[in-house]
Enzyme design. Sequence first.
Site, PDB file in Angstrom:
ATOM      1  N   ASP A 340      50.276  45.270  75.580  1.00 13.32           N
ATOM      2  CA  ASP A 340      49.072  45.849  74.981  1.00 13.32           C
ATOM      3  C   ASP A 340      48.941  47.332  75.309  1.00 13.32           C
ATOM      4  OD1 ASP A 340      48.767  45.064  77.675  1.00 13.32           O
ATOM      5  OD2 ASP A 340      46.605  45.398  77.506  1.00 13.32           O
ATOM      6  N   GLU A 341      48.157  48.011  74.514  1.00  7.94           N
ATOM      7  CA  GLU A 341      47.687  49.369  74.791  1.00  7.94           C
ATOM      8  C   GLU A 341      48.781  50.339  75.247  1.00  7.94           C
ATOM      9  OE1 GLU A 341      43.122  48.877  76.142  1.00  7.94           O
ATOM     10  OE2 GLU A 341      44.557  48.362  77.707  1.00  7.94           O
ATOM     11  N   VAL A 342      49.809  50.497  74.452  1.00  8.33           N
ATOM     12  CA  VAL A 342      50.853  51.451  74.816  1.00  8.33           C
ATOM     13  C   VAL A 342      50.458  52.839  74.279  1.00  8.33           C
ATOM     14  CG1 VAL A 342      53.298  52.002  74.683  1.00  8.33           C
ATOM     15  CG2 VAL A 342      52.552  49.608  74.696  1.00  8.33           C
TER      16      VAL A 342
END
Lengths: 544, 544
Positions: A340-342
């Site tokens: 997630d959330e790169v």
Amino acid sequence: MGVLRFLRLCALFLTFTVCNGWLFDSFGEQRRREADEVALWPLPQKVQSSGTAFRLSATSFQIVHGKGSTAGPSCSLLQNAFRRYYNYIFGDVRKHGKNLNNVFDSDVLELQVLITAADPECDGYPSIKSDESYSLEVDQPAAVLKAANVWGALRGLETFSQLVYEDDYGAHNVNKTSISDFPRFAHRGILLDTSRHYLPLRFILENLEAMAMNKFNVFHWHIVDDHSFPFQSRTFPDLSHKGAFHPFTHVYTPSDVKMVIEFARMRGIRVVAEFDTPGHTQSWGKGQTDLLTPCYSGSSPSGSFGPVNPILNTTYDFMTRFFKEVSTVFPDAYIHLGGDEVDFSCWKSNPDIQKFMDKQGFGQDYSKLESYYIQRLLDIVSSTNKGYMVWQEVFDNGVKLKADTVVEVWMNNNVEKELQNVTGSGFTTILSAPWYLDYISYGQDWQKYYKVEPLSFDGTAEQKKLVIGGEACLWGEYVDATNLTPRLWPRASAVGERLWSDENVKDVGSAYDRLTKHRCRMVRRGIAAEPLYIGFCPHEYGGQ
Amino acid sequence: MGVLRFLRLCALFLTFTVCNGWLFDSFGEQRRREADEVALWPLPQKVQSSGTAFRLSATSFQIVHGKGSTAGPSCSLLQNAFRRYYNYIFGDVRKHGKNLNNVFDSDVLELQVLITAADPECDGYPSIKSDESYSLEVDQPAAVLKAANVWGALRGLETFSQLVYEDDYGAHNVNKTSISDFPRFAHRGILLDTSRHYLPLRFILENLEAMAMNKFNVFHWHIVDDHSFPFQSRTFPDLSHKGAFHPFTHVYTPSDVKMVIEFARMRGIRVVAEFDTPGHTQSWGKGQTDLLTPCYSGSSPSGSFGPVNPILNTTYDFMTRFFKEVSTVFPDAYIHLGGDEVDFSCWKSNPDIQKFMDKQGFGQDYSKLESYYIQRLLDIVSSTNKGYMVWQEVFDNGVKLKADTVVEVWMNNNVEKELQNVTGSGFTTILSAPWYLDYISYGQDWQKYYKVEPLSFDGTAEQKKLVIGGEACLWGEYVDATNLTPRLWPRASAVGERLWSDENVKDVGSAYDRLTKHRCRMVRRGIAAEPLYIGFCPHEYGGQ
């Protein structure tokens, strides 16, 4: 009329729901009795309760293996559970010696636990396919709990313990009852985050206890993240030695991890560890040189680092060895790989990454680079014979996933659409978006969690079947050992009932009454579950 | 360079604020040292700190009465405080025997506590007029704490204990320091509510401990309210017997109350009990017939009751006897009489009340009836020689108040105007409106509490002087023993510094650094103060 006599009458002639009301107590006043009635949580699928009440005596009542059970005294999982539930029912008899003074014969002498499958799974681990169903017949002179294997038996023992109520004289009663029960969803999880704050072992164990009281069966252990790396790896000891908040006091040793897994197993709880990459990895970089991408400021490295460096072979060598270890440390069939959330800004700044992008023909689409990394990681993990769970972005970015991948839907902006898409593509999914319990607010927010219906999205029956459950997530930005337990319970209990009970069990008023009592039961069992609203528990937390 | 040597250098040549930064540890890595530096909270008025560091040895260091002090070994308040602060400084030496292994001579052999006033007030109670100022000189071979009386000495002992820091080898150090300190505001309170939930004694005591760590000096005990009456009265035992959640387990006996008062006194904390009338009294009616107004539905009583019945002589007879007892049970010069949120609907429904209104010429103005009641109550309480505190409505309604009345401003809609009005009328006031800590929200809401400036309203210097302090209020709708402590601390600490330190102490960044360390100090002392944000304490709560 004396209280006892009135209670007995109440038990004899009325169903227990009527006994939930106002009773005259010995002071001649109407006084709300919030404690001594039965409150099942989560509500079983089918309950038939007669008003007939039986006595249970601490001195003579026993929980035993039923005749013909495939499990016996060598099944230490059950032996432990028998002792635990005996203690829950009667309290600490040595401490509250008063119980022993109530000398009378038990009406119910035994709870017989009958395991029917050839393999009771005493020494196994629970899995997504475990059969947790059970049936329970409470009658004189014996109650019978029947389950295919130990996992159902554990759930039934919890239910039996919830059926027992204490009267004003300390005597224990249980009504003639017939229950058949099974979970609506197979995956009922709690996420705890041990990276943003370290949680000492005993608080993890305490919350596994509370999970079992609410029939949760997955501990999603978000064990490392940007802020610290407390997982002690044998292969790469520097990861925790340099990446933990403290290399000795703020780590989970292999022995700690084993203890968590065994403690959870004894309660029918899977431990799914999450090692989130390529983002959320700042702490990994401290103990593993060249793992993270060097960020650039103009034409020179800025000294700070971004996500895992996806263009180096050393990265994949590291991941291969690391996940090989992880796959042996954690027995569960699944590993959570995050994804997630790169944040792409560091990748964008790095000239070597840019070259690689050109070479691969990714243009400026960094989600393709992310997918490239994840794809290779998934292949590595697959080779360890583990399944994987991922956060929704991995699916959203079009990464090729194995058929048994579990996609976790966490973004709260378009949940129904996402569930439609994921299940429409044939993937199993779990829902956590509406259950981020770290977002606190004033008042009874448990009702908001309770009202969520996971299958309310548009989709075929086949699609609905692919929603295998959900998770209550308590992220750790503002949570550590000081406030973990009261912040999690009983707010997570609302999620527990939503995931276990029938979809028609959704009356908030009835839930309030039962949950108020259930939280007092948790308090009595030593769990610092906070109050829903104004009121009291007969036995307050840590009270005298 | 070894850590110890570096630390010593740091201590020798730099001020401690510089030591707050990044240090190389023995793993050759930069690692944030969040623990071992000095963090004073609340910040004293004047601090001069040299870089010179002295050692303190657990085996030889002592806190003693200074030569010429008017207090000596018979001053049990100080004797207790000496022991308490010795334990805070060195931890439980018996438990952590390691401290004793650090055998070296103390650089600082003694903290000499010198009381200068003729009456040290060892056996007295703190009051609004108590002198809490002190001065502290930390030097070799002795540190000297000077105060007029015990109240200032208690504050100085807390400050001294905050100056001591431990290095990585468990050795204790204190820098050469000169402090002169006094509170900005005389009334620095915490309100706890024991009616909406009962708080077992040990949780009240624990929070008195935490109050002392934050230099609070008033425990505003909102002891009874609509929901329960746990205060056990000798004159009217039925009040708690019928009005408490439980007549035996959920009451404060006279002995419990005495213990709270003495425990607070030993820490320089006043106990101001609140008995809120005429509203907020549902629980009073259970044990005292005819005290509350019968509400009517049409022409007949509905069976429910409203505020205290202000038209019966029996009401005032009861109040006279009740407050006579209360005035002897609570030694403080003030009693809080409440007076907030009176709902007029029941009074309006009652024909006897209407007749009384006509007779008195009140027309339909029920606030006149409320004032009539309060006025008579105030006269009753005055006759016990107590002063009183009231919520702002009593002032707003124009009730005639004694000159020494303290008006508590709690409504958050027009705080500055209200402060202007109250002080413009010459009354002293305390502020609680911005500090209702029961209203929780996600994130670092302590900053909001910290930024409040109580004297920002328009007014003369004379008016400003009438603002004698404030209170952080933790109402009990959603709070009991399970979540009280982490919900209160360190959020209330923000209020503590606002009320103690100079008005120019308002930098949120510096406050964050100090408060993060102060909360870890509270945790180490056994207080479950929750984290401000991501990070860790060297000694986590209840950790191994």
